[in-house]
Design a protein around this motif. Sequence first.
Motif, PDB file in Angstrom:
ATOM      1  N   THR A  68      52.032 104.856  35.928  1.00  0.00           N
ATOM      2  CA  THR A  68      52.151 104.277  37.216  1.00  0.00           C
ATOM      3  C   THR A  68      52.508 105.007  38.563  1.00  0.00           C
ATOM      4  N   ILE A  69      53.031 106.088  38.578  1.00  0.00           N
ATOM      5  CA  ILE A  69      53.069 107.050  39.425  1.00  0.00           C
ATOM      6  C   ILE A  69      51.551 107.499  39.733  1.00  0.00           C
ATOM      7  N   PHE A  70      50.857 107.808  39.067  1.00  0.00           N
ATOM      8  CA  PHE A  70      49.618 108.462  39.246  1.00  0.00           C
ATOM      9  C   PHE A  70      48.769 107.221  40.198  1.00  0.00           C
ATOM     10  N   GLN A  71      48.973 105.735  39.330  1.00  0.00           N
ATOM     11  CA  GLN A  71      48.256 104.969  39.975  1.00  0.00           C
ATOM     12  C   GLN A  71      48.563 104.708  41.683  1.00  0.00           C
ATOM     13  N   LYS A  72      49.949 104.807  41.991  1.00  0.00           N
ATOM     14  CA  LYS A  72      50.457 104.452  43.026  1.00  0.00           C
ATOM     15  C   LYS A  72      49.850 105.892  43.985  1.00  0.00           C
ATOM     16  N   ILE A  73      49.840 107.077  43.418  1.00  0.00           N
ATOM     17  CA  ILE A  73      48.957 108.165  44.059  1.00  0.00           C
ATOM     18  C   ILE A  73      47.752 107.745  44.574  1.00  0.00           C
ATOM     19  N   LYS A  74      46.878 107.184  43.834  1.00  0.00           N
ATOM     20  CA  LYS A  74      45.562 106.763  44.145  1.00  0.00           C
ATOM     21  C   LYS A  74      45.671 105.858  45.252  1.00  0.00           C
ATOM     22  N   GLU A  75      46.467 104.881  45.268  1.00  0.00           N
ATOM     23  CA  GLU A  75      46.689 103.789  46.423  1.00  0.00           C
ATOM     24  C   GLU A  75      46.973 104.476  47.637  1.00  0.00           C
ATOM     25  N   ILE A  76      48.071 105.514  47.522  1.00  0.00           N
ATOM     26  CA  ILE A  76      48.313 106.489  48.757  1.00  0.00           C
ATOM     27  C   ILE A  76      46.968 107.139  49.175  1.00  0.00           C
ATOM     28  N   ALA A  77      46.260 107.573  48.188  1.00  0.00           N
ATOM     29  CA  ALA A  77      45.261 108.398  49.032  1.00  0.00           C
ATOM     30  C   ALA A  77      44.172 107.695  49.693  1.00  0.00           C
ATOM     31  N   LEU A  78      43.924 106.697  49.264  1.00  0.00           N
ATOM     32  CA  LEU A  78      43.055 105.731  50.026  1.00  0.00           C
ATOM     33  C   LEU A  78      43.460 105.281  51.591  1.00  0.00           C
ATOM     34  N   LYS A  79      44.690 105.299  51.419  1.00  0.00           N
ATOM     35  CA  LYS A  79      45.204 105.079  53.074  1.00  0.00           C
ATOM     36  C   LYS A  79      45.408 106.446  53.867  1.00  0.00           C
ATOM     37  N   VAL A  80      45.448 107.444  53.192  1.00  0.00           N
ATOM     38  CA  VAL A  80      45.649 108.711  53.772  1.00  0.00           C
ATOM     39  C   VAL A  80      44.100 109.080  54.410  1.00  0.00           C
ATOM     40  N   ASP A  81      43.302 108.936  53.313  1.00  0.00           N
ATOM     41  CA  ASP A  81      41.702 109.089  53.598  1.00  0.00           C
ATOM     42  C   ASP A  81      41.374 108.346  54.927  1.00  0.00           C
ATOM     43  N   GLN A  82      41.929 106.834  54.911  1.00  0.00           N
ATOM     44  CA  GLN A  82      41.376 106.033  56.185  1.00  0.00           C
ATOM     45  C   GLN A  82      42.068 106.779  57.267  1.00  0.00           C
TER      46      GLN A  82
END
Length: 284
Positions: free
Chosen positions: A3-17
């Motif tokens: 669950t935490i790793f999945q949230k990190i993936k979501e955060i990563a896409l926002k930081v990349d943008q």
Amino acid sequence: MQTIFQKIKEIALKVDQAIKDQEMGYSEQCNASGDDQLKLDVYADELVEYGLRELPLVKAIISEEKEDVMPVHEEGKYTICYDPLDGSSIVDVNLSVGTIFGIYEGEPSGETLVASAYIVYGPRIEMVTVTRGGEVQHYRSGSSQLFNLCYKAVRLEEKGKLNAPGGTQKNWPPHHKAFIDSLFAEGYRLRYSGGMVPDLHQILLKGGGLFSYPGTSDKPDGKLRLLFEVLPFALIYETAGGEAVNEQGKRLLELKAKHIHDTSPCFFGSRYEIHKMKEAYGVL
């Protein structure tokens, strides 16, 4: 943990943008270590904080960009320490940067670190994760913005070919300079960008080598932060079959921080390079 790793993936896409779109100038603020903050640092920190706050599993979060621990959910299980944008000073020249996460169960220390992850923002977005007792896994995000598993059980070879020496050379102790020079004399190739995440990522995926950031005359306790940077990578490197030690040859994962922003000299690499480092430092 997924669950935490999945949230990190979501955060990563926002930081990349945000890296692609946000202003690169300096804010009027300094972080907890006294470094001037880019506006992008502040925005990335907010994105990570808001994302992690959504998880009931998270008891507290600690950011490299903030002075204090931030309570989240009293009933939560994990404290997550993170560096929202490691290497942000090289964003303006379009080099790869990253985000680092250390996931702790209990008071943050090497002993209580149960998982870690980092993101690389480069030509592609990549993510590496590990849980204690598990395997180092490597993911890549494509045009679909989904992270697909590239390599399971990433492993370092016994000896590598890359050398990434951090710190200003004129401030290195003489024995450290002699050690680094000896690796180059053996044929090691210089790979140092000024970003911890891309440099350690390259050594990890290329099979081995050495990343070093010693104690220097201007920073005798090292520059890199224990909870946000050093320990998360130590877990990854040890799990991948390498080693991660301080200048005394002690495992980084045995260290405890007296303050949440403590730093430590650090050496990450294949077994051969760490053995050579211990010889050079007289700590075998």
